[in-house]
Design an enzyme around this catalytic site. Structure first.
Site, PDB file in Angstrom:
ATOM      1  N   GLN A 221      -9.793 -19.271  14.390  1.00 33.37           N
ATOM      2  CA  GLN A 221     -10.906 -19.117  15.310  1.00 33.37           C
ATOM      3  C   GLN A 221     -12.208 -19.575  14.645  1.00 33.37           C
ATOM      4  O   GLN A 221     -12.346 -19.475  13.436  1.00 33.37           O
ATOM      5  CB  GLN A 221     -11.047 -17.644  15.721  1.00 33.37           C
TER       6      GLN A 221
ATOM      7  N   HIS B 299     -16.857   1.376  20.834  1.00 28.65           N
ATOM      8  CA  HIS B 299     -15.861   1.972  19.942  1.00 28.65           C
ATOM      9  C   HIS B 299     -15.690   3.464  20.191  1.00 28.65           C
ATOM     10  O   HIS B 299     -14.562   3.974  20.183  1.00 28.65           O
ATOM     11  CB  HIS B 299     -16.251   1.710  18.478  1.00 28.65           C
TER      12      HIS B 299
ATOM     13  N   ASP C 156     -12.713  -5.952  13.141  1.00 33.62           N
ATOM     14  CA  ASP C 156     -13.995  -5.556  12.559  1.00 33.62           C
ATOM     15  C   ASP C 156     -13.953  -4.154  11.966  1.00 33.62           C
ATOM     16  O   ASP C 156     -14.827  -3.769  11.187  1.00 33.62           O
ATOM     17  CB  ASP C 156     -15.112  -5.660  13.589  1.00 33.62           C
TER      18      ASP C 156
ATOM     19  N   GLU D 252      -3.717  -6.945  13.489  1.00 36.01           N
ATOM     20  CA  GLU D 252      -4.712  -8.007  13.682  1.00 36.01           C
ATOM     21  C   GLU D 252      -4.051  -9.349  13.393  1.00 36.01           C
ATOM     22  O   GLU D 252      -3.396  -9.518  12.363  1.00 36.01           O
ATOM     23  CB  GLU D 252      -5.906  -7.777  12.757  1.00 36.01           C
TER      24      GLU D 252
ATOM     25  N   ASP E   8       0.922 -10.976  15.171  1.00 33.00           N
ATOM     26  CA  ASP E   8       0.644 -11.133  16.594  1.00 33.00           C
ATOM     27  C   ASP E   8       0.922  -9.794  17.273  1.00 33.00           C
ATOM     28  O   ASP E   8       2.025  -9.252  17.177  1.00 33.00           O
ATOM     29  CB  ASP E   8       1.567 -12.220  17.154  1.00 33.00           C
TER      30      ASP E   8
ATOM     31  N   ASP F  72      -7.828  -3.480  21.430  1.00 33.11           N
ATOM     32  CA  ASP F  72      -9.212  -3.905  21.182  1.00 33.11           C
ATOM     33  C   ASP F  72      -9.221  -5.426  21.103  1.00 33.11           C
ATOM     34  O   ASP F  72      -9.351  -6.016  20.039  1.00 33.11           O
ATOM     35  CB  ASP F  72      -9.708  -3.268  19.883  1.00 33.11           C
ATOM     36  N   SER F  73      -9.096  -6.051  22.266  1.00 27.88           N
ATOM     37  CA  SER F  73      -8.859  -7.497  22.310  1.00 27.88           C
ATOM     38  C   SER F  73     -10.046  -8.241  22.891  1.00 27.88           C
ATOM     39  O   SER F  73     -10.981  -7.655  23.444  1.00 27.88           O
ATOM     40  CB  SER F  73      -7.629  -7.795  23.172  1.00 27.88           C
ATOM     41  N   THR F  74      -9.977  -9.556  22.776  1.00 23.26           N
ATOM     42  CA  THR F  74     -10.913 -10.427  23.474  1.00 23.26           C
ATOM     43  C   THR F  74     -10.533 -10.469  24.955  1.00 23.26           C
ATOM     44  O   THR F  74      -9.558  -9.836  25.381  1.00 23.26           O
ATOM     45  CB  THR F  74     -10.870 -11.841  22.884  1.00 23.26           C
ATOM     46  N   ASP F  75     -11.289 -11.198  25.758  1.00 20.76           N
ATOM     47  CA  ASP F  75     -10.982 -11.328  27.180  1.00 20.76           C
ATOM     48  C   ASP F  75      -9.667 -12.085  27.377  1.00 20.76           C
ATOM     49  O   ASP F  75      -9.189 -12.762  26.457  1.00 20.76           O
ATOM     50  CB  ASP F  75     -12.122 -12.060  27.894  1.00 20.76           C
TER      51      ASP F  75
END
EC number: 2.5.1.16
Length: 283
Positions: A31, A62, A86, A106, A138, A156-159
């Site tokens: 990324q 959080h 993070d 992660e 994954d 806790d993911s991205t869109d």
């Protein structure tokens, strides 16, 4: 002329941040990672041009994804955090002494190491807690193959675009359902319904066949523009989501944690959805 970072998540609306100082930029690896400081939001981490976390308002997101399910459940001992490199989610989960083990899954080891080095206040030592286990894998594959059981799974993911999309599929939710204990809970970020309403509808439909209770609650996070942010909820039991304020308050008093956003009153209120969000839920 000052430098500005512009996030264009939507084709009709964007937000901009004044950059006080750029601290890091890397376009290698899985990324594109960038880190910069701003006058109002502190340090800002972006992945592929999209805001992931700011040190100014990360506590809201959080705290609400961690403390709401933990106090609702009442006896969370095992936790799996999918994403969350993070370390902020681990920080909040591990504030609870009842939690005996927390697994962070992660996909990108570089994100974890980067945040350890450049945003240490977000994890606040959580990576070094003896109850923490870091698995670089994954999340989709981990959940499909593991035989562990968890009282709480935090996604806790991205869109649901790009690599994060697989964590919003029915197959993934079905695997999460298999990995939960009898009264276990799954929570996740579910976008901003005013702008991403289809995420609510799709999540409800994909989860409904696999859980006894499917719902949503909300939090107001300044960075995630467009009004309330939705947080998804699913469980094999209808009890946790309907726990009364007296019970939630009693648990908080008995096992308090330091918070800046979460309170027992807010916990209950967060499940009261505005009508426009209710209308996105089938039936």
């Amino acid at each position: 002329m000052s430098d500005w970072f512009r996030e264009s998540l939507y084709d009709h609306w964007s937000q901009s941040f004044l950059i006080s100082r750029e601290l890091y930029r890397s376009q290698g690896g899985m990324q594109d990672i960038a880190l910069f400081e701003t006058p109002g939001f502190g340090r800002v981490l972006t992945l592929d041009g999209i805001i992931q976390v700011t040190t100014g308002d990360e506590f809201i997101y959080h705290e609400m994804l961690a403390h709401v399910p933990i106090y609702a459940h009442g006896a969370v001992r095992s936790v799996c955090v999918v994403g969350g490199g993070d370390g902020g989610m681990l920080r909040e989960v591990l504030k609870h002494r009842s939690v005996e083990h927390a697994v962070l899954v992660e996909i990108d080891a570089a994100v974890v190491e980067f945040c350890r080095s450049h945003m240490p206040t977000v994890s606040a030592g959580a990576f070094d807690d003896p109850r923490c286990e870091i698995v670089i894998a994954d999340g989709l594959k981990f959940m499909a193959e593991t035989d562990r059981k968890f009282d709480l799974i935090v996604i806790d993911s991205t869109d649901p675009i790009g690599p994060g999309g697989v964590l919003f599929t029915e197959a993934f939710y079905k695997d999460c359902a298999r990995r939960l204990t009898a009264e276990g809970i799954v929570v996740n970020q579910n976008g901003v319904p005013f702008l991403q309403g289809e995420e609510i509808t799709d999540t409800w439909r994909r989860r409904r066949p696999h859980f006894a209770d499917v719902g949503f609650y909300v939090a107001a996070v300044p960075t995630y523009v467009g009004g309330f942010m939705a947080l998804g909820w699913a469980s094999h039991s209808t009890r946790p989501r309907t726990e009364g304020l007296d019970q939630i308050h009693a648990r908080f008093v008995a096992a308090p944690v330091a918070t800046r956003y979460y309170t027992p009153d807010l916990h209950r209120a967060a499940f009261a959805l505005p009508r426009y969000i209710q209308e996105l839920i089938p039936g």
